[in-house]
Structure formats: C-alpha cells, structure tokens
Design a protein around this motif. Structure first.
Motif, PDB file in Angstrom:
ATOM      1  N   ALA A  95       0.905  -1.259  -0.084  1.00 38.78           N
ATOM      2  CA  ALA A  95       0.351  -0.125   0.220  1.00 38.78           C
ATOM      3  C   ALA A  95       0.914   1.334  -0.135  1.00 38.78           C
ATOM      4  N   ALA A  96       2.009   1.080   0.669  1.00 37.03           N
ATOM      5  CA  ALA A  96       2.997   2.219   0.908  1.00 37.03           C
ATOM      6  C   ALA A  96       3.382   2.741  -0.726  1.00 37.03           C
ATOM      7  N   ALA A  97       3.583   1.749  -1.391  1.00 34.50           N
ATOM      8  CA  ALA A  97       3.844   1.925  -2.892  1.00 34.50           C
ATOM      9  C   ALA A  97       2.707   2.616  -3.999  1.00 34.50           C
ATOM     10  N   GLN A  98       1.650   2.642  -3.353  1.00 32.99           N
ATOM     11  CA  GLN A  98       0.603   3.100  -4.039  1.00 32.99           C
ATOM     12  C   GLN A  98       0.197   4.581  -3.965  1.00 32.99           C
ATOM     13  N   THR A  99      -0.532   5.155  -4.573  1.00 35.31           N
ATOM     14  CA  THR A  99      -0.966   6.345  -4.410  1.00 35.31           C
ATOM     15  C   THR A  99      -2.367   6.697  -4.559  1.00 35.31           C
ATOM     16  N   GLY A 100      -2.931   7.651  -4.021  1.00 30.26           N
ATOM     17  CA  GLY A 100      -4.473   7.951  -4.305  1.00 30.26           C
ATOM     18  C   GLY A 100      -5.402   6.912  -3.566  1.00 30.26           C
ATOM     19  N   ALA A 101      -6.369   6.854  -4.199  1.00 29.98           N
ATOM     20  CA  ALA A 101      -7.544   6.251  -3.334  1.00 29.98           C
ATOM     21  C   ALA A 101      -7.147   4.838  -3.040  1.00 29.98           C
ATOM     22  N   MET A 102      -6.284   4.089  -4.157  1.00 28.05           N
ATOM     23  CA  MET A 102      -6.093   2.539  -3.840  1.00 28.05           C
ATOM     24  C   MET A 102      -5.241   2.581  -2.147  1.00 28.05           C
ATOM     25  N   TYR A 127     -16.879  -1.997  -3.140  1.00 24.24           N
ATOM     26  CA  TYR A 127     -17.737  -0.966  -2.589  1.00 24.24           C
ATOM     27  C   TYR A 127     -16.812   0.194  -2.320  1.00 24.24           C
ATOM     28  N   TYR A 128     -15.910   0.108  -1.257  1.00 20.92           N
ATOM     29  CA  TYR A 128     -15.450   1.184  -0.755  1.00 20.92           C
ATOM     30  C   TYR A 128     -14.159   1.577  -1.706  1.00 20.92           C
ATOM     31  N   SER A 129     -13.444   0.671  -2.748  1.00 25.70           N
ATOM     32  CA  SER A 129     -12.722   1.270  -3.659  1.00 25.70           C
ATOM     33  C   SER A 129     -13.510   2.057  -4.585  1.00 25.70           C
ATOM     34  N   SER A 130     -14.764   1.870  -5.015  1.00 29.27           N
ATOM     35  CA  SER A 130     -15.528   2.801  -5.935  1.00 29.27           C
ATOM     36  C   SER A 130     -15.577   4.128  -5.190  1.00 29.27           C
ATOM     37  N   LEU A 131     -16.126   3.823  -3.598  1.00 33.32           N
ATOM     38  CA  LEU A 131     -16.322   5.247  -3.164  1.00 33.32           C
ATOM     39  C   LEU A 131     -15.157   6.244  -2.905  1.00 33.32           C
ATOM     40  N   PHE A 132     -13.980   5.397  -2.332  1.00 28.60           N
ATOM     41  CA  PHE A 132     -13.048   6.500  -2.326  1.00 28.60           C
ATOM     42  C   PHE A 132     -12.410   6.972  -3.638  1.00 28.60           C
ATOM     43  N   ASP A 133     -12.424   6.153  -4.653  1.00 27.14           N
ATOM     44  CA  ASP A 133     -12.223   6.603  -6.018  1.00 27.14           C
ATOM     45  C   ASP A 133     -13.141   7.814  -6.481  1.00 27.14           C
TER      46      ASP A 133
END
Lengths: 580, 156
Positions: free
Chosen positions: A246-253, A464-470
């Motif tokens: 997760a630390a390597a990701q950015t943004g919503a993900m 669901y929450y991926s979409s929401l955060f997106d």
C-alpha cells in the motif's frame, strides 16, 4: 427519463445497446461479488478490467495474467539494461498507450531483440521509464528485506491462487510455487536474478511502485481468506505485506488498502475499535462527508422530493426522522413547502437520535435551529426530539401522532444497523406501519455487506469502498474535508471487517434484499418521479469536474453510483392496500 | 414623464443638449435591470449613485428570474428576502449553478424551473448552515459551507 446501462454479465463488449438495469439476483452477484476473486473474467464493463479502466488503461480481463507477467519481465529487462537502455526505448513511437498489451509488447520486442522471450501481453507499468529504474532498485532492496523473513510466514502455504497473479490453468500454480522458491532462495542475488531464465522461474516482484494495485488486491484477498480459515500467522504476514504494498500506491487505492489492512489487523489481533460513544464526533465526520461528495445531498434531495409529492395536498404534515444528526435534510424540504402553491402546511418534525455522552441535548439544538429557519421563511413549525439508543426501542404511541396530519417516515442509513439484532428490523417495520405513514423514504447503501461468510463480505466491501474512495479523489474543496470524509468511511470499513455480532452495525444490504423485506412486511413501492430524477441529475452535474457520478432509475428507485457501480439507493414506500 | 424631464432639462441647458444619466434615475434603473451579473458588478463600481442602485436587491431580483420560462410565484420573494436577498441568491447559488450547468453563455439561456428550485434549495441549506455556524462560534467562516463544491474551481 434516462436509463443507463449498469452491470450486465452477458455483454462482451462495451458498446452494446443499453439494456434496462433490472438487477436479477444472479447478475447482481455476478457483477459485484466476484469482481476480485473471479480470475477468469470480470463480468461487467465488457471484458475490460474495471480498475485499470478507471486509470485509463484498457486491459482485457483475460489478459490480466499475461499483463502481469509481461510487466515483471519488462522491469527485469530494464533493470538489467545498460544506462542507455532508456534511450533505446525512446525511439519507438507508441500509439494508443491505453492499450497496455500492445504497448509493452512493443517495448519488450525492442529491448529484447534477439533474445528468445515468450510473447506476453501488456504491462501494468505506467509509462515512465526513469521511475521504473528507481523502482527496480527500491523493490530489490525491499525484496531482500521481505524474503529474509522467517519461513513460518511461508506464503506457499496459502491455498488457492489468491495471493499471486492468476495462472492460465491449474498447472501453472506449480510454476507459481516454483517462482516463489527461486526468489526466496536468491535473496542475496541482488538485481540480476535470472534475467535470461525462462518463464517459470522468473522471480516474483512483490513490491513495485508502478504496479497498479492488482498485487495489492490479491494480497488483501489472501489475507482475508487466511483470516476466514483462522490461519492467523499467515494472515499476520500478509497484513504486513499489504502495508508495504500500500505504501507503494498512491491515491484512492492506497487509502482503501490502508483502511482495509488496518481493519484486518484489528480482526487478527482482536483489538476491536472502541465502541464509539461520541456520536457528535461521527456527526461531524458525516458533515464533512456531506460537504465533500454528493451522496448525502442526493439522498436528502430525492427523499425530500418523494415526501413533497406525497404531501402535495396535506395541510398538516409530520415527518419522523430516524436519524436527525444535524438536520441537514430539512431546510430544503421546508423551503419547498414554503413555496408550495397554496401555501405551506404546518410542519411538524420528530427527530430521533442516539444518547449523547455528555448529556447535551443535541436534538433540541438542531430543532431550535430549524425552528429559527422556519420562522424566517414563514412555515409553522413544531419540533420534538427523541433520544433512543436503538430504533427498536421506539413505540409508535410515544410519537403522539395526531389524527389530521399526514405522516412521513424518513430513514437515511439507519435501517441497516438494526440487522445486528435479531427481530429488531421487523419490530421497527411494524412500528412504522402502526404510524400509518403516507410515505416512507429509505436511503441505504447498495451493497451486500451482510453475507454469512467473511470472505464474501470482505470482497464486497473492498469493491464498494474502492469505488467510493475513487469518487472522493476528484473532489474539490478543502483537503480537511476530504480527510474527514475518508475517516468517516474508514470507520465503516473497520466495522464491516473487524467487528462481529452485535458490534457489527454496518450491515448493508442491497436494494433487492430491502425490497424483499419491505414487501413481506406489507409495504408497496412508490415510484420516485421524474422530478426527483431531474433534480438529482442536476445536483450531480454541479459537481463539475468530477465526471463519474451516475444517476440511475431502478424500478422506481433512484441509485447514485460511481461509473458503473451503484453506491446508494433511495426508495419510497407506502402501506400496501391502504385505504388512501 | 421622461420626455418632459428631458425637454425641461434641455430647455434649462445651453444650446448643446446634454444628457446626464444620473439625472434620470428611472432610466438608469431600467438599464441596470437588464444587465447581467458581471456587468452589474462593474456598474456598481462606477460611482456612488450607480453603486447604490446596483446594490439594490430589486435589480438582482430581475436578474435572477429574468430568463425563467415562467414567472416565479409571489411567495418566492419573502422567502428569498428572508434568506438573505436576491443578490446573495445570485452570487452564492444561481450563478455557480447556471455556469456549471450550461455549456454556452449563461446569460442567453432560459433557466428552467428545476434549476431555480434547486438553487433555492441550496440557498436555504446554505443559510441554515451559516446560521448554525454563527451561533456555534464559527463566525461565518465560509470554509465549511455546504456550497463549497459550487464555489471552488475544479482542478482535475
């Protein structure tokens, strides 16, 4: 009235004619529950991977495995290339960079002229060569660290293929395992790990800042699976992995993964979140959520429209709000009533709220503010507040419903909490019936987070929450609001994943399930009219620049979603075969 | 009446006829009523007289409902006035709403009833929130307004 195409498990391409979204249970399941676990093909959105499509890359879901392998290979090759390896790449002209398959294939063929590499389709690398080089270094150091772990955390022990990119056939599971063995054994090797070795023993890249989250998702799923099977050591290792990824990701993900990882960790270590007695804090969080994104506004406006239409001719109206919070729904309704042709009715509001820890009467304060507003705009207003820790404790007789008034019952995200206790929701529904409402408006999340199996719930929630955060990512406004909205959602995630039994109150269910419940309780559906639809569409159009919200009509109910995923639903009900 | 004033002023002046708009406030008001929002803002900067008229709420009332396909009911005015007036309605709600919703120059458009209704609702919500915040010590701080999504330029 616009009807938009939503999930359709049968479509093979994105450009079909738009079938009506009628949501039979099977397609609903196909569309949502299997989106992460089903490696063979994601239903919906025409065979392209949804997550990547959001980022702008078109990768066929069947090619996902190839894509992942190609990426690894490409990265290896680029890592082992000379300094001028980058300049080799810059000669090629890439058309259509969203077609990842073709893009990396051309890059690979350019770099590996003469080398006998198996052809694969499509990378997951973002087009940024220099950053790839740094990521190679980064991931290699990570790799060393990662693979020095105790063999107790043997990730091979994970049953199923959830932890790693999907193989084409079951025979490749073996090659996956071999892959892992090689990389564990070669942790001292550094960068040049079997650059020229053929396919099955290519080292596995677990930490890669360019990877767009497929690996992350798989690791999350594997962790959830391990938790479901009570395999806590493996789950523990995986949770830490998720943290790294997760630390390597950015943004919503990144945010979603962080919240889910935290929730999983809580479940594993049994550090359950404190039962939040401070409802004023959650009210504040919800206010920020209200301001950042249109979900709550949509809920309020559509419910208000239904209530307004039901109250078209009434002279005295009484609204019972199951969750008053800050009362943000009611100013708009009062204003609409004030401007009603024929003049405003007498408006009575009963607000129900949870007990406050410091014994302040929050409900009365809200009631007072609303009364001031009512006086300003010239609406006769009366308010009553009820403090109750659960809606099931409410008796209709307490509410003092008078004979001559039209009653509306409004519940925004309040009903799903009742499912934590057996019999509570039935009691509340029969209480509602006893109130003899003209209309009941219900707004709920459109997701099934109440299945019996943990892994299913986890999968659903992740999607669901991926979409929401997106959808939150593109929102304008002060970042403080955004952060608080995310905390608000993060608490929900924590509840869905980490809690059980009576504590798990975020038991969201789909419209279909609520419809079944309402029908069997003796309610008939009331169709939300085109006015509500138009208002909702306009409201969404105001969130300009965030072009992903969709309003859909579903058999009289309105759904607000992000791209193809419906997220909340407003539905209206009346008593079945009533005398009116 | 206008012509009388004109002729009288013409008579009272020298051979050159001078027309000074500030002497003819009703004409001035009629002209201001037909301006669009930005122009009204500019007009308010011309001189004190113009400023006093350009800030007059009735001018903004005309602006708000000028292009509505059907005239608003009479009950609208007291509500809007109570919530802060037409100028505020225009600045806070109508203008952002319409500029977001329309593709072309919003002045020319016919504003639908729905858009006006939506704007009024949002206006009311905004008033409610501001009144709450003033009481709660927020001091009219606009940073927490529920209409912030309208005001912010979106930078995707």
């Amino acid at each position: 009235m616009k009807r938009e195409h939503c999930h359709s498990s049968a479509t093979a391409s994105q450009n079909n004619s738009k079938p009506e979204y009628s949501s039979p249970p099977s397609s609903a399941l196909n569309g949502k529950a299997k989106i992460w676990v089903d490696e063979q093909g994601y239903s919906g959105s025409g065979g392209m991977d949804e997550l990547l499509a959001v980022l702008g890359y078109k990768v066929r879901t069947d090619d996902m495995a190839d894509v992942a392998e190609k990426l690894e290979q490409l990265e290896m090759v680029m890592g082992s290339a000379q300094e001028d390896g980058i300049s080799q790449l810059s000669d090629t002209v890439h058309y259509n960079p969203s077609d990842l398959s073709g893009w990396v294939q051309s890059m690979l063929s350019e770099l590996n002229t003469g080398e006998d590499m198996p052809s694969i389709n499509g990378p997951l690398l973002a087009p940024g060569e220099s950053s790839t080089r740094t990521s190679t270094k980064f991931c290699n150091s990570q790799r060393t660290r990662v693979f020095n772990d105790d063999s107790e955390y043997d990730l091979r022990a994970i049953p199923g293929v959830a932890a790693y990119p999907p193989a084409h056939s079951s025979s490749e599971t073996e090659s996956t395992r071999k892959r892992l063995k090689t990389s564990i054994g070669s942790n001292s090797g550094g960068i040049e790990v079997s650059g020229a070795v053929s396919d099955p023993t290519r080292p596995l890249v677990l930490v890669d800042s360019q990877e767009t989250g497929v690996q992350l998702v798989h690791t999350l799923m594997a962790c959830a699976e391990a938790v479901q099977q009570e395999n806590l050591k493996v789950a523990d290792a995986l949770v830490k992995h998720v943290g790294l990824l997760a630390a390597a990701q950015t943004g919503a993900m990144r945010k979603v993964a962080t919240y889910f990882a935290e929730a999983l960790a809580r479940r594993i270590y049994r550090i359950y979140p404190q039962d939040c007695l401070d409802s004023s804090y959650s009210d504040i969080l919800q206010m920020h959520f209200y301001e950042t994104c249109p979900y709550l506004k949509f809920a309020h406006f559509t419910a208000n429209q239904a209530i307004l239409e039901a109250f078209a001719t009434a002279t005295r109206v009484h609204v019972i709000d199951f969750g008053l919070k800050q009362g943000m729904q009611w100013p708009a309704l009062m204003q609409a009533l004030a401007l009603r042709p024929g003049g405003p009715p007498a408006f009575r509001l009963t607000g129900i709220g949870p007990p406050q820890p410091d014994n302040t009467d929050a409900l009365q304060q809200v009631g007072w503010k609303l009364a001031q507003l009512a006086e300003t705009i010239g609406v006769e207003f009366e308010f009553r507040g009820f403090v109750s820790s659960s809606l099931a404790d409410l008796e209709p007789s307490m509410l003092d419903i008078r004979q001559d008034e039209a009653v509306a019952v409004n519940s925004v995200f309040e009903l799903h909490g009742l499912l934590a206790r057996a019999g509570a929701v039935d009691k509340v529904l029969s209480s509602i019936k006893a109130m003899k409402p003209k209309i009941v408006t219900i707004v709920e999340q459109e997701a099934n987070h109440n299945g019996p199996a943990f892994l299913d719930r986890f999968t659903e929630a992740l999607h669901y929450y991926s979409s929401l955060f997106d959808s939150l990512e593109g929102s304008s406004g002060p970042s403080q609001d955004l952060v608080m909205s995310e905390v608000y959602l993060g608490r929900q995630i924590c509840n869905v994943v980490a809690c059980e039994g009576g504590d798990r109150v975020e038991r969201h269910e789909t419209l279909t399930q609520w419809r079944g419940r309402m029908d069997s309780a003796g309610f008939d559906s009331v169709h939300l009219g085109s006015n509500a639809f138009k208002q909702a569409s306009m409201l969404l159009a105001l969130f300009a620049g965030v072009d992903g919200y969709r309003v859909e009509e579903n058999n009289g109910s309105l759904m607000l979603g992000w791209h193809t995923r419906p997220l909340i639903v407003t539905s209206a009900w009346k008593l079945a075969s009533s005398t009116e | 009446m206008d012509q009388n004033q004109n002729t009288s002023s013409r008579e009272s002046k020298e051979k050159r006829s001078e027309f000074f708009i500030n002497d003819h406030i009703d004409i001035l008001v009629e002209i201001l009523k037909r301006l669009d929002g930005p122009s009204l803002g500019v007009a308010a900067c011309v001189c004190r007289l113009w400023s006093s008229f350009a800030r007059n709420d009735s001018v903004w009332e005309h602006l708000c409902f000028r292009h509505v396909s059907s005239p608003p009911p009479s009950s609208v005015k007291p509500v809007v006035v109570a919530l802060g007036g037409y100028k505020k309605l225009y600045m806070v709600c109508l203008r952002p709403v319409l500029s977001r919703l329309s593709d072309s120059d919003m002045v020319r458009r016919v504003w639908t009833r729905h858009e006006v209704q939506l704007s009024l609702s949002l206006f009311c919500v905004d008033y409610y929130e501001r009144s709450g915040r003033l009481g709660g010590g927020g001091g009219g701080d606009a940073s927490a307004s529920s209409l912030m999504f309208l005001c912010n330029t979106v930078n995707v």
